[in-house]
Write a protein that holds these residues in place. Structure first.
Motif: not given
Length: 85
Positions: A56-85
């Motif tokens: 979803l983030e990649g679509a909004i940024e118009n890049v393949e999801f694996n091309a997202l920056s490491e910082d962006k991936k980390r931010e999104l992972k933290e968000f996803s982990d927060f939702l699991k808690a």
């Protein structure tokens, strides 16, 4: 109005899922944002995972999801982990 599946990372299946939660256009996805769209999807489709959030983030940024920056991936992972808690 551009179709969602014209965006990077958004195939027909993802387009149908997004439409089912009220996100039926490129504009609505951009306005909603990846995190909120992910929350909506997760409520209806509990099997969606971190990769969907990246897509979803990649679509909004118009890049393949694996091309997202490491910082962006980390931010999104933290968000996803927060939702699991």
């Amino acid at each position: 109005m551009k179709e969602l599946n014209s965006m990077a990372n958004i195939g027909r299946e993802m387009e149908k899922k997004l439409a089912s939660v009220g996100i039926d256009s490129v504009e609505k996805l951009i306005q909603t944002g990846a995190k909120q769209a992910f929350i909506k999807l997760k409520a209806t489709y509990p099997q969606v995972c971190l990769v969907h959030l990246y897509a979803l983030e990649g679509a909004i940024e118009n890049v393949e999801f694996n091309a997202l920056s490491e910082d962006k991936k980390r931010e999104l992972k933290e968000f996803s982990d927060f939702l699991k808690a």
